[in-house]
Design a protein around this motif. Structure first.
Motif: not given
Length: 205
Positions: A67-75, A110-125
């Motif tokens: 949840l807090n990793t500075e590395d982008p979620w990818t794939g 659920s909300v916290t994790w979804f926010n991170r997921l959506e952020k990475e998706w919007k960044l196209r990661n």
């Protein structure tokens, strides 16, 4: 001294319970596979659970703190966050912290994790993602989920216990999927999701 060790033991038990949290029902795995194919990332998992079920190419465990990793979620990403507890944000640390009862302002996991997921998706990661949760409150307090296709299965979710791999009969929780589609699908972004997941529940777009 007794109080100190009791609190430490309680804290360790809570961490252990989180590691042993419930897993995605096996009934859903063929549908997840049909939609995503090979999963590149599961940011909230254990090595045991991943080896037994989803087999994502990369996972983050509770020790990795995905949840807090500075590395982008990818794939291509599949995410089923913790089913209980709270997440509170520390301005000083700049990170989220999970606990059974966070003081002050907090969010359901659920909300916290979804926010991170959506952020990475919007960044196209993340090119495509599927999110699963059993928390009904998220439907009310996180209205942005309705911007995406949602599948609500007809039957209760037969969750698998994270360590002992048992299920409860009858199941105790409902669940639902939120799909973050591939951007290159254009106007037909939800078609594949609807085709696959309409076999297990109503799809709302």
């Amino acid at each position: 001294m007794t109080t100190h060790w009791y609190k430490k033991l309680l804290s360790l038990k809570r961490v252990r319970n989180l590691v042993e949290d419930w897993l995605t029902p096996v009934d859903y795995l063929p549908y997840i596979d049909a939609l995503l194919g090979d999963i590149d990332l599961d940011p909230c998992s254990t090595h045991f659970a991943n080896n037994q079920f989803l087999r994502a190419k990369k996972i983050y465990t509770i020790q990795d703190d995905g949840l807090n990793t500075e590395d982008p979620w990818t794939g291509k990403t599949y995410l089923f966050p913790p089913t209980y507890g709270k997440c509170s944000y520390s301005v000083a640390r700049g990170t989220w912290k999970w606990s059974m009862g966070s003081p002050g302002r907090s969010q359901i996991p659920s909300v916290t994790w979804f926010n991170r997921l959506e952020k990475e998706w919007k960044l196209r990661n993340i090119p495509e993602a599927l999110f699963f949760t059993t928390n009904p409150e998220m439907m009310r307090i996180c209205p942005k989920i309705w911007s995406y296709p949602v599948c609500i299965p007809y039957k209760r979710a037969s969750l698998v216990h994270g360590r002992n791999l048992f299920t409860l009969n009858p199941p105790f929780a409902w669940g639902y999927f939120i799909y973050l589609p591939r951007h290159d699908f254009g106007f037909n972004q939800a078609d594949k999701f609807i085709e696959i997941f309409s076999h297990i529940g109503n799809v709302i777009c």
